[in-house]
Scaffold this motif. Structure first.
Motif, mmCIF file in Angstrom:
data_model
loop_
_atom_site.group_PDB
_atom_site.id
_atom_site.type_symbol
_atom_site.label_atom_id
_atom_site.label_comp_id
_atom_site.label_asym_id
_atom_site.label_seq_id
_atom_site.Cartn_x
_atom_site.Cartn_y
_atom_site.Cartn_z
ATOM 1 N N THR A 73 87.612 13.784 83.237
ATOM 2 C CA THR A 73 87.970 14.341 84.538
ATOM 3 C C THR A 73 87.306 15.707 84.700
ATOM 4 O OG1 THR A 73 89.872 15.548 83.716
ATOM 5 C CG2 THR A 73 90.246 13.255 84.337
ATOM 6 N N ALA A 74 87.341 16.204 85.937
ATOM 7 C CA ALA A 74 86.738 17.508 86.208
ATOM 8 C C ALA A 74 87.349 18.567 85.292
ATOM 9 C CB ALA A 74 86.956 17.877 87.672
ATOM 10 N N LEU A 75 88.673 18.542 85.199
ATOM 11 C CA LEU A 75 89.367 19.539 84.387
ATOM 12 C C LEU A 75 89.018 19.395 82.909
ATOM 13 C CD1 LEU A 75 91.372 21.855 84.622
ATOM 14 C CD2 LEU A 75 93.225 20.215 84.276
ATOM 15 N N GLU A 76 88.988 18.138 82.432
ATOM 16 C CA GLU A 76 88.638 17.901 81.021
ATOM 17 C C GLU A 76 87.228 18.393 80.722
ATOM 18 O OE1 GLU A 76 91.265 13.876 80.000
ATOM 19 O OE2 GLU A 76 89.281 13.703 80.882
ATOM 20 N N LEU B 255 85.653 20.879 82.100
ATOM 21 C CA LEU B 255 85.670 22.337 81.989
ATOM 22 C C LEU B 255 86.391 22.780 80.728
ATOM 23 C CD1 LEU B 255 86.375 23.404 85.688
ATOM 24 C CD2 LEU B 255 84.190 23.297 84.489
ATOM 25 N N GLU B 256 87.524 22.134 80.443
ATOM 26 C CA GLU B 256 88.330 22.551 79.296
ATOM 27 C C GLU B 256 87.574 22.359 77.984
ATOM 28 O OE1 GLU B 256 91.563 24.043 78.844
ATOM 29 O OE2 GLU B 256 90.781 24.653 80.789
ATOM 30 N N PHE B 257 86.857 21.235 77.893
ATOM 31 C CA PHE B 257 86.065 21.008 76.682
ATOM 32 C C PHE B 257 85.004 22.098 76.539
ATOM 33 C CE2 PHE B 257 81.870 19.270 75.369
ATOM 34 C CZ PHE B 257 82.069 19.394 74.012
ATOM 35 N N ILE C 277 80.256 25.511 88.558
ATOM 36 C CA ILE C 277 81.352 26.350 88.044
ATOM 37 C C ILE C 277 81.419 26.315 86.516
ATOM 38 C CG2 ILE C 277 82.857 26.498 90.065
ATOM 39 C CD1 ILE C 277 84.429 24.147 88.979
ATOM 40 N N ARG C 278 80.980 25.203 85.931
ATOM 41 C CA ARG C 278 80.972 25.158 84.467
ATOM 42 C C ARG C 278 80.083 26.268 83.909
ATOM 43 N NH1 ARG C 278 78.327 19.985 82.092
ATOM 44 N NH2 ARG C 278 76.532 21.150 82.862
ATOM 45 N N SER C 279 79.002 26.594 84.671
ATOM 46 C CA SER C 279 78.050 27.579 84.165
ATOM 47 C C SER C 279 78.615 28.999 84.190
ATOM 48 C CB SER C 279 76.759 27.523 84.974
ATOM 49 O OG SER C 279 76.972 28.077 86.261
ATOM 50 N N MET C 280 79.753 29.181 84.883
ATOM 51 C CA MET C 280 80.288 30.547 84.921
ATOM 52 C C MET C 280 81.563 30.705 84.114
ATOM 53 S SD MET C 280 81.183 30.448 88.975
ATOM 54 C CE MET C 280 82.042 32.000 89.039
#
Ligand SMILES: Nc1ncnc2c1ncn2[C@@H]1O[C@H](COP(=O)(O)OP(=O)(O)OP(=O)(O)O)[C@@H](O)[C@H]1O
Ligand SMILES: [Mg+2]
Lengths: 344, 284
Positions: B92-95, B97-99, B142-145
């Motif tokens: 998921t999107a959240l997973e 990012l969290e990873f 957003i992952r890049s920030m």
């Protein structure tokens, strides 16, 4: 280590969501089902023997008494009955015994495909049988392949080492390559490569996934077919060693390619070559020196030692050691190559 | 922040360079735009600078590290957003990012906050594989920030996004820059470059043609015009007059003195027009 663990958890989550994981488990279950319900405990391996006697009644009775207790021998009335029976069972042989000037002579009836050595075996069988007229000899008519080992596994269990070797040592080659190329295609490798983690952590996590799957499928199979009479500590050791070797080899090979399609050919050739020792395993008479150098040879034979009641433990330990070291060396080599090529 | 000297890169490892003799420096706090048509070598340059492509020839220094001997820890200070979104479709999107967040050794931002910023919070628990192209792109962005990068590489951050979301992304970039982030921005959209960049480099066929601020470029290369709509004999007339040519200047004075101007505004050359003028090539 924390990052490796995080990566492993992520990869595990991904593989639980993926088709490979269930395919492997499914294959293991199918394999177990086939072994349990389709493959007989032991294959039918003895040869039917039809015999007719053109003798006086007294002699016939003596013969029948001697042979009638063997399941594989059927006494028929005359030549044409033998021929008919043999036409129905193409693996059977026949003989006619008659007396000629007080000497007992026999005529072999063969299918036509038997070679010289088989003929000799059959001859020896019949002569041995005729010798049983002399008191003190026991019936010895069933011809069986000579066993190299004093111990013999049931045919069903005997197949397990082949499955474990294929599954753990060889299929891992393909699947780990597929995982890497999937990541490449999705581009996620690039994102991973610009995070403060090392390439080896990425690769090691993939190998841990393969190991997890290898352990699950192997333990399912061995538990279901063999039960608890196996030393599971050794099984664990063997699976870890062979799996490490197999997946590190898969990593190393795939580091030379940038797409699955290109890598496929080489992986296929490797797997085919590695399957050659299966022939030796199933037909002990084919056992040239060179085949022992194929990694799958010691893999299968050490798995077999494990399944024997009194298996050679030092052989098992030695193979675990050898393949762990080889696997780690391959891993170092793969890591070295991937450092330069993973994201290109 | 970035020093590049005599950088060459060839995908085929021969003289067939995708990037030739590239040289530039980016100082702290700057937004630097890499502007050029498709295939110019923008992504290739970013690839070498982020260590994804091997450094073949030249010297590259990024956040104080020599890229020839990169250290993994330097990526704690760097953020990279990719041209092609690359997220785990099965997470998921959240997973996702969290990873990624847990791979850093520095303090990271809150994943949920970031999702909110780009309007993805309502699909936080949806598999990224089911996202639209623009949604995946925002997730990659957003992952890049996550790690609050000191140096932020953005490859085509607004391409393919609808205007509202594109302007949201531009606002985020401006805000981060205000907080101190240095930005290396790759694009072939001159409006984005004009709006965000302190300096831009024009790159074509792997070579940098010039580097300057959008303002300087417009002053040097752009001709200023005034567009006037005025009433002449009760008919609206629209004229475009140069502020350099004398005859046009006189005409403008004349219109102003008759005093029947309805609409008047200056028109500057766009970065695209300057690009075409300087390089003789379009940006498409
Ligand atoms: N993986 C690759 N293998 C071989 N050649 C490549 C590869 N990637 C890019 N190139 C070539 O290198 C040159 C520069 O490509 P690059 O992707 O850097 O362009 P770009 O400026 O980012 O273009 P775009 O605006 O389309 O993203 C092109 O000629 C392209 O064909
Ligand atoms: Mg590009």
């Amino acid at each position: 280590m924390r990052k490796l663990w995080m990566t492993f958890l992520k990869d595990a989550k991904l593989s639980f969501n993926s088709f490979y994981f269930y395919m492997e488990i499914g294959m293991a279950l199918i394999f177990v089902a086939v072994l349990l319900f389709v493959v007989p405990e032991n294959f039918e391996s003895s040869q039917k023997f039809y015999i007719a006697m053109e003798l006086e009644t007294a002699d016939t009775e003596t013969f029948q008494q001697l042979m009638g207790n063997s399941e594989d021998v059927t006494v028929l009335d005359n030549r044409s009955e033998i021929v008919n029976a043999m036409k129905k069972d193409r693996s059977s042989v026949g003989a006619i015994i008659r007396k000629n000037d007080d000497k007992i002579v026999y005529e072999m009836i063969l299918q036509g495909y038997e070679n010289e050595s088989m003929k000799n075996l059959i001859k020896a069988g019949i002569e041995g049988e005729i010798l049983t007229q002399i008191p003190g000899f026991s019936s010895q008519i069933t011809v069986r392949t000579l066993e190299m080992d004093s111990e013999k596994l049931s045919d069903r269990i005997n197949i397990i080492p082949i499955y474990l070797t294929m599954n753990v040592g060889l299929m891992g080659l393909f699947i780990i390559a597929a995982y890497i190329f999937l990541d490449k295609e999705e581009g996620v490798i690039k994102a991973y490569a610009v995070a403060p983690v090392a390439v080896w952590q990425y690769l090691a996590s993939k190998m841990m996934i393969m190991l997890m799957m290898g352990l699950i499928t192997s333990f399912i199979t061995v538990l279901a077919i063999v039960g608890f009479s196996v030393n599971y500590l050794y099984l664990f050791g063997l699976i870890v060693a062979f799996n490490t070797f197999g997946s590190a080899l898969g990593l190393f090979l795939s580091s030379f390619f940038n797409t699955m399609v290109k890598a496929m050919g080489v992986l296929y050739v490797f797997i085919m070559i590695m399957m050659l020792p299966v022939i030796s395993y199933l037909m002990p008479s084919f056992n040239p020196m060179w085949i022992k150098w194929f990694p799958s040879y010691p893999m299968m034979f050490s798995m077999r030692e494990l399944l024997f009641e009194n298996g050679d433990q030092s052989y098992i330990m030695m193979q675990i050691g050898i393949y762990l070291v080889l696997g780690l060396l391959l891993f170092v080599a793969a890591n070295h190559r991937f450092k330069k090529t993973l994201t290109v | 922040m970035i020093k590049v000297n005599g950088l060459y890169h060839s995908y085929s490892n021969d003289e067939n360079y995708a990037v030739k003799n590239v040289e530039f420096e980016i100082s702290k706090g700057e937004v630097f735009g890499f502007l050029g048509p498709s295939g110019a070598g923008k992504s290739t340059t970013q690839g070498v600078l982020t260590g994804l492509l091997p450094l073949q020839k030249g010297e590259v220094e990024v956040v104080g590290y020599n890229i020839r001997h990169p250290k993994r820890e330097m990526f704690n200070k760097i953020g990279v957003s990719f041209e092609q979104s690359n997220v785990y479709g099965k997470l998921t999107a959240l997973e996702n990012l969290e990873f990624y967040r847990k791979l850093f050794d520095v303090e990271t931002m809150n994943s949920m906050d970031l999702l909110k910023w780009v309007g993805l919070d309502h699909v936080a628990n949806k598999k990224a594989g089911e996202f639209s192209k623009g949604m995946k792109h925002r997730l990659t962005f957003i992952r890049s920030m996550l790690n609050n990068p000191e140096l932020w590489f953005l490859d085509e951050p607004t391409t393919g996004l609808d205007p509202a979301i594109a302007s949201q992304i531009k606002d985020i970039v401006k805000e981060k820059n205000k907080q101190g982030a240095t930005v290396f921005l790759t694009t072939h959209n001159m409006y984005v470059a004009d709006e965000l960049c302190h300096r831009v480099a024009f790159i074509i066929d792997g070579e940098i043609k010039l580097i300057d601020s959008p303002r300087n470029l417009k002053l040097q290369h752009g001709e200023k015009f005034v567009v006037v709509e005025h009433l002449e004999n009760d008919v609206i007339k629209k004229e475009q007059l140069s502020l350099i040519i004398d005859r046009d200047k006189a005409r403008l004075n004349e219109i102003i003195s008759t005093g029947k101007i309805e609409i008047m505004h200056t028109k500057e050359a766009t970065l695209e027009e300057i690009f075409i003028k300087v390089t003789g090539r379009g940006l498409k």
